[in-house]
Every structure is written in C-alpha cells, then in structure tokens.
Design an enzyme around this catalytic site. Structure first.
Site, PDB file in Angstrom:
ATOM      1  CG  HIS A   1      -5.760 -17.494  28.603  1.00 12.87           C
ATOM      2  ND1 HIS A   1      -4.461 -17.279  29.172  1.00 12.87           N
ATOM      3  CD2 HIS A   1      -5.596 -16.492  27.515  1.00 12.87           C
ATOM      4  CE1 HIS A   1      -3.679 -16.496  28.421  1.00 12.87           C
ATOM      5  NE2 HIS A   1      -4.410 -16.080  27.375  1.00 12.87           N
TER       6      HIS A   1
ATOM      7  CB  SER B   1      15.737   1.757  -9.601  1.00 13.82           C
ATOM      8  OG  SER B   1      14.468   2.264 -10.248  1.00 13.82           O
TER       9      SER B   1
ATOM     10  CD  GLU C   1      -4.604 -21.494  22.234  1.00  7.55           C
ATOM     11  OE1 GLU C   1      -4.223 -20.579  22.993  1.00  7.55           O
ATOM     12  OE2 GLU C   1      -5.050 -21.318  21.115  1.00  7.55           O
TER      13      GLU C   1
ATOM     14  CG  HIS D   1      17.733   5.417 -10.779  1.00  4.84           C
ATOM     15  ND1 HIS D   1      17.595   6.368 -10.064  1.00  4.84           N
ATOM     16  CD2 HIS D   1      16.482   5.118 -11.300  1.00  4.84           C
ATOM     17  CE1 HIS D   1      16.467   6.951  -9.967  1.00  4.84           C
ATOM     18  NE2 HIS D   1      15.507   6.279 -10.786  1.00  4.84           N
TER      19      HIS D   1
ATOM     20  CD  GLU E   1      11.291   0.858  -7.738  1.00  4.49           C
ATOM     21  OE1 GLU E   1      11.153   1.614  -7.159  1.00  4.49           O
ATOM     22  OE2 GLU E   1      12.514   0.351  -8.445  1.00  4.49           O
ATOM     23  CG  HIS E   2       9.078   1.533 -11.674  1.00  2.00           C
ATOM     24  ND1 HIS E   2      10.188   1.702 -11.116  1.00  2.00           N
ATOM     25  CD2 HIS E   2       8.565   2.803 -10.859  1.00  2.00           C
ATOM     26  CE1 HIS E   2      10.671   2.605 -10.293  1.00  2.00           C
ATOM     27  NE2 HIS E   2       9.467   3.223 -10.356  1.00  2.00           N
TER      28      HIS E   2
ATOM     29  CD  GLN F   1      13.311   3.605 -13.186  1.00  2.00           C
ATOM     30  OE1 GLN F   1      13.788   3.146 -12.137  1.00  2.00           O
ATOM     31  NE2 GLN F   1      12.804   4.664 -13.615  1.00  2.00           N
TER      32      GLN F   1
ATOM     33  CG  ASP G   1      10.239   8.464 -10.730  1.00  2.00           C
ATOM     34  OD1 ASP G   1       9.835   7.355  -9.926  1.00  2.00           O
ATOM     35  OD2 ASP G   1      11.263   8.373 -11.365  1.00  2.00           O
TER      36      ASP G   1
END
Length: 440
Positions: A423, A240, A418, A265, A330-331, A262, A364
């Site tokens: 094709h 985190s 190509e 954690h 992340e935050h 945080q 959260d």
C-alpha cells in the site's frame, strides 16, 4: 389478557419471555430448505415444476409458469369498482411517500485538488415475493404494493413478482391487478422456498435478481436467510407485534381492537398495552374478551395473547416510554392526549402511529409508509423497507498531483503502521515519479 404492575418480578419475567421470542429454525427445516435451494440451483425449471405440482398446482407446466397479458386482462374484469378505488388510493399514497426517500448523487470539491462524491444507482433487478393467501381467497394485495412501488421509484429496470399458484393453476385476480398497478414487469406462478431459489439463482424461465423482498412463511423466510449474500434481502421478519402506550384519554374499545388486530396474525404474535391508568387497563381487558367472541380468528388471537400478550400498568408515563424503547416494537401506537410530545422520545420502533384515530391497519394498507417493518427488537438497528433497499451507492474519488503530494506522507504512515508495505509503495512510486526521493 393478564394485567401486571410494572416494574415487578412477575412483569419482568413476562417481558423477558416476550422479548426473547424469535423465529425458531429447526435443523430439519434448514436441511430441507437447503436441499430445495440446491435443487433449484442445479435443475432450474424442472425443480420448480416438480415442487409446484407436489405442493400447489398438480397440473402446472413450465409453459404456464409465466403470467400472460391475457390473464392480467381477464383479472381486471373480475375485480369490482370498490376494490379499484381502494387500490388506486393506496398505490398513489404509497408512491408519494416513497418518492420522498429518493437519495441523490453528490460531489464535494471542498479540499483543493480533490473531487469526491457518491453516485447512486438502482440494482438491475428486484424480486417481490407475495403469499397467495388461503387458496387464493385472501390475497395479500398490500404486499404487492409495498414491495414493488419502492423498487419502481428507485428506478429498478426489471421488477418481477412470484406468488404460489392456486390448485387450479391460476393466481388470485386481485394480485394480478395490483401487480399491474404497481408496475411489475413480470409475474410468475411459483411459491415457497423454490421461488426464492429461482429469484436468487435464476432458471430457464425466471431470470435471477439482485434483491428479494416480501413476506412469507417460515420456509420462505429461511430461504431468504440462506440466499442472503448471494442477493440482497429486505430483512428476516419475525412474528407481528404491537405495543400501545395509552393514557386515561384512550378509548378502551379502540385499544382492544388494535391489540387484537395483531394478535389474530399468528400464535407467536405479540400485543402489549402499557398504561399509567389502572382503570383503562381493566376496561381494555374486558373489551378484549368481548371482541374476541366475534372474531373469526379468535383461537389464534387467544393463543397469542396468552403467550405473548400483556397489559403493563406503570406508575409514570416516562416508564411507558422506557419500556417501549427497550422492546423496540414493530408497531407502536401512542393513544395519548398529546402524541406529538411523546413521539420525539421514541428511539426504537418500526413505525409510530400517533393519536386515537391512527390504528395500525391504517399503516398496513393506506397511509403511505411501508408496512414491511423490523420485528423482534431489530428496530434498535434496522428500518422499514424503503427505496434504499433497491439502490446502491458508489464512492467517487479523484486527486490532482498537488493534492496527492500533500497527503502522500500521511497515507504512507498509516499503511506502514498497518504493516501493508505494498500500500505504501503504491504511494511512494508516484512520489518518485515526481522527483521525491524515498526516505532512508
């Protein structure tokens, strides 16, 4: 926490160490998890029970692996009204937010003779992994809601949950009540890498799924990484992290509390303050030390702050924004006088929390947006868990004979460039059917 002037050589070195941190999968862990997954793939339920008895519940049986309606009914009697009130509010707000994400099928007939479009369908089955908490004493209820509610909104017909059993063979009642609230169709008492294997490959008791989401320890994360491709997964989540941009209007007590929310954690978690106020930097540093004294997880938080925490003092607010976009946290909290003016300039962040009364824990548990967020800089290219993770999009293409003939030569031209003659021939044979000769 150490205070740095940014930019400086010391600050650059510190930021490099923070940005460079990632999940480190040891070769022995990879080998062990691979063996477990292969064992589950070959031996199904017997492998699950063997691992469950060894690591979780010594007397677990195959028959007890699936949670029964009676167990859910009993769980409902063990939770209090305060929990139910909080659960109901959280679930309602998560559901409301995620309903706004529902994609729509569409068609386009703008070009004459063509029918183009996209049809959106949910996957057939999804699995939600939920850690059981420490001996069932700290059940991660929010993980149930954040994983299962978007899947149900997407329209997934079968949503199952796996969670490790306690030593007694039971599951924390709060998790079962949350599973029922979120609309989970089945709950199984199985955890760790073998649970991921069961979801990915299926066993006699646990049918396989198409998508697996949810947090877990390094063995769960590694198992998800290995089975990705066999099934879809949400993301490979790292430790985190939080970055707070603050100005002189910020309350140092608030800021310190949010950084610690945080840091507690994991020793690998990252907590960074970026501010243009040297005075605030000193005040937050002091507040962190004061608050650490009363934290139950103070040892973990101290390790985190020492290794991956920092206070960066910048000369100008623009430097704080540049640093945030570089880190892609992340935050990201904007504890500034006018957060709405800053937010549009943030390009890289999992979630942005605006203002002094929007701490990260609001996201959260209660606000509504998903708390499963990209970490370790992956917010530069990925997004939060959403309804989209449980849906797939199929293109629709239809040409009339006239529309086909109008574009045929251009299609053949590109195919021939190509070197894909078959094709081009698939186009040519249709032209010839309509009387257009092959060019010499």
């Amino acid at each position: 926490m150490k205070i740095f002037r940014y930019p400086s050589s010391a600050a650059e070195k510190k930021m490099k160490s923070i940005i460079g941190r990632d999940i480190d999968f040891r070769r022995s862990d990879v080998q062990a998890v691979t063996r477990i997954l292969n064992d589950v793939k070959r031996n199904g339920d017997s492998a699950l029970i063997r691992y469950s008895r060894q690591f979780d519940a010594p007397r677990m049986t195959i028959e007890e692996m699936a949670i029964t309606p009676d167990e859910i009914a009993a769980a409902a009697k063990q939770v209090d009204r305060a929990f139910m009130r909080a659960l109901n509010r959280s679930a309602s707000q998560i559901e409301h937010f995620h309903r706004q994400q529902l994609p729509k099928s569409w068609i386009d007939t703008r070009r004459s003779g063509t029918f183009l479009g996209q049809i959106v369908n949910p996957v057939d089955a999804a699995g939600v992994y939920v850690p059981g908490g420490t001996g069932g004493k700290t059940p991660l209820v929010s993980s149930v809601l954040m994983g299962a509610i978007p899947a149900k909104i997407a329209g997934v017909p079968r949503v199952v949950m796996v969670t490790p059993p306690m030593a007694s063979g039971g599951v924390a009642p709060h998790l079962l009540v949350a599973a029922k609230k979120a609309g989970v169709d089945a709950v199984y008492k199985v955890g760790s890498a073998w649970a991921i294997g069961a979801l990915a490959y299926g066993t006699e008791t646990i049918p396989g799924v198409n998508v697996i989401v949810g947090p877990g320890n390094i063995f769960v994360t590694l198992a998800k990484k290995i089975v990705a491709g066999t099934v879809g997964i949400d993301m490979i989540a790292g430790p985190s992290e939080i970055l707070v941009i603050a100005d002189g209007t910020a309350d140092p007590t608030f800021t310190a509390a949010d950084l610690l929310s945080q840091a507690e954690h994991d020793p690998l978690a990252s907590a960074i303050l970026v501010t243009d106020s040297a005075e605030l930097a000193q005040s937050v540093k002091a507040a962190v030390e004061t608050q650490l004294e009363s934290l139950a997880r103070a040892d973990i938080a101290r390790q985190s702050l020492a290794a991956f925490g920092a206070i960066m003092v910048v000369e100008h607010p623009d430097a704080a924004i540049d640093l945030a976009n570089l880190i892609a946290p992340e935050h990201l909290e904007l504890q500034v006088a006018d957060p709405m003016a800053v937010a549009p300039r943030i390009r890289n962040a999992g979630a942005i929390f605006l203002g002094h009364y929007t701490p990260e824990p609001v996201g959260d548990y209660m606000a509504g947006p998903n708390h499963v967020l990209p970490t370790a800089g992956t917010a530069r290219f990925s997004s939060a868990l959403s309804v989209d993770h449980f849906m797939k999009k199929t293109s629709l293409i239809r040409y009339s004979p006239a529309a086909f003939r109008r574009e045929a030569r251009d299609i053949m031209c590109l195919a021939n460039v190509e070197g894909l003659g078959a094709h081009a021939n698939a186009i040519q044979v249709r032209l010839e059917k309509r009387g257009v000769r092959r060019k010499a």
